[in-house]
Design a protein around this motif. Structure first.
Motif, PDB file in Angstrom:
ATOM      1  N   GLN A 141     -40.370   5.206  -4.388  1.00 34.83           N
ATOM      2  CA  GLN A 141     -40.601   3.785  -4.797  1.00 34.83           C
ATOM      3  C   GLN A 141     -40.767   3.209  -6.283  1.00 34.83           C
ATOM      4  N   GLU A 142     -41.401   4.178  -6.730  1.00 39.07           N
ATOM      5  CA  GLU A 142     -41.996   3.814  -8.071  1.00 39.07           C
ATOM      6  C   GLU A 142     -41.254   4.513  -9.151  1.00 39.07           C
ATOM      7  N   SER A 143     -40.995   5.945  -9.064  1.00 37.71           N
ATOM      8  CA  SER A 143     -40.121   6.392  -9.975  1.00 37.71           C
ATOM      9  C   SER A 143     -38.674   5.904 -10.079  1.00 37.71           C
ATOM     10  N   ALA A 144     -38.039   5.489  -8.953  1.00 39.08           N
ATOM     11  CA  ALA A 144     -36.689   4.959  -9.091  1.00 39.08           C
ATOM     12  C   ALA A 144     -36.588   3.598  -9.917  1.00 39.08           C
ATOM     13  N   ARG A 145     -37.592   3.085  -9.968  1.00 38.58           N
ATOM     14  CA  ARG A 145     -37.585   1.725 -10.748  1.00 38.58           C
ATOM     15  C   ARG A 145     -36.945   1.949 -12.281  1.00 38.58           C
ATOM     16  N   ALA A 146     -37.155   3.039 -12.962  1.00 39.28           N
ATOM     17  CA  ALA A 146     -36.662   3.351 -14.231  1.00 39.28           C
ATOM     18  C   ALA A 146     -35.256   3.568 -14.379  1.00 39.28           C
ATOM     19  N   VAL A 147     -34.693   3.833 -13.051  1.00 36.96           N
ATOM     20  CA  VAL A 147     -33.237   4.149 -12.982  1.00 36.96           C
ATOM     21  C   VAL A 147     -32.146   2.860 -13.476  1.00 36.96           C
ATOM     22  N   ARG A 148     -31.456   2.961 -14.385  1.00 43.69           N
ATOM     23  CA  ARG A 148     -30.530   2.080 -14.942  1.00 43.69           C
ATOM     24  C   ARG A 148     -29.484   2.620 -15.790  1.00 43.69           C
ATOM     25  N   HIS A 182     -30.548  -0.070  -5.794  1.00 46.13           N
ATOM     26  CA  HIS A 182     -30.205  -1.214  -5.778  1.00 46.13           C
ATOM     27  C   HIS A 182     -31.097  -2.021  -4.434  1.00 46.13           C
ATOM     28  N   GLY A 183     -31.805  -2.760  -4.800  1.00 52.83           N
ATOM     29  CA  GLY A 183     -32.757  -3.274  -3.708  1.00 52.83           C
ATOM     30  C   GLY A 183     -33.579  -1.911  -2.983  1.00 52.83           C
ATOM     31  N   GLY A 184     -33.331  -1.768  -1.718  1.00 53.99           N
ATOM     32  CA  GLY A 184     -33.937  -0.474  -1.191  1.00 53.99           C
ATOM     33  C   GLY A 184     -33.142   0.725  -0.967  1.00 53.99           C
ATOM     34  N   THR A 185     -31.819   0.548  -1.662  1.00 52.31           N
ATOM     35  CA  THR A 185     -30.988   1.668  -1.538  1.00 52.31           C
ATOM     36  C   THR A 185     -30.812   2.519  -2.783  1.00 52.31           C
TER      37      THR A 185
END
Length: 223
Positions: A141-148, A182-185
């Protein structure tokens, strides 16, 4: 090496199977050899029925069968190279480079250690110009925030993630490439997923978390 880099601005990255072609993925067998270990292999070993391993640079069928079980991280790297650069290397050539950099260590008994993160990060930064950041003890939930777009996360998960309903899966032992959140996915390429859930598989984050080892490598294209 001269490299042209062109990040996919829509976040998309091409899929690469560690078995060489997606149509081989459904033949992958995963068997629990012990509570802490999984054996992963192809159901069919008849060379005439296998992927064209020579096209990937392997020297023999045996070499392909040995290493294709272990190159999930290199399949993730190939996705990044194909999506972000003009570099096209056969899997066996990529593996040779990874071995030279110490990303895998073959013990005298034949057991392989790897993918080893820090040598891998040094290699892809030096040779391909990517920026790498080690992720440890961090929930998805934290590490995925950087994905773009222009950034992706090579995440450690259980290979059992191909069967999301697996009861009490282990965590870690396999690498997948998260390329969109995207969101919670979470959307990710699974180098050994089934044909229907390998290329841009999609899972709710709380399901993905069950398989996640809370570690990985955040990779960014260098513009």
């Amino acid at each position: 090496m001269s490299i042209s880099i062109f990040p996919s601005h829509d976040g998309s990255l091409p899929y690469v199977s560690q078995w060489g072609s997606l149509d081989r993925n459904d033949e992958v067998v995963m068997r629990r050899a012990a509570p802490s270990r999984l054996d992963v292999f192809l159901r069919r070993t008849d060379p005439s029925q296998l992927h064209d391993w020579a096209s990937d640079g392997y020297h023999s069928c045996e070499e392909y069968l040995f290493w294709s079980r272990k190159v999930c991280g290199l399949a993730c790297l190939q996705s990044l190279l194909h999506g972000w650069t003009d570099i096209r290397l056969p899997m066996r050539e990529l593996l040779s480079l990874a071995l030279d950099w110490g990303c895998y260590v073959v013990e005298p008994q034949g057991k392989v250690q790897g993918l080893i993160y820090r040598p891998f990060m040094a290699w892809v930064s030096s040779q391909f110009g990517f920026t790498c950041q080690l992720v440890e003890n961090t929930p998805i939930q934290e590490s995925a925030r950087a994905v773009r777009p222009g950034q992706a996360l090579i995440a450690s998960v259980s290979p059992e993630i191909r069967d999301p309903s697996t009861y009490e899966p282990r965590r870690g032992g396999h690498l997948v490439l998260i390329h969109e959140v995207h969101g919670g996915t979470v959307r990710f390429h699974n180098p050994s997923g089934y044909s229907h859930n390998a290329d841009s598989a999609s899972l709710p984050m709380h399901v993905f978390e069950r398989f996640h080892a809370r570690r990985g490598i955040l990779v960014s294209a260098t513009l």
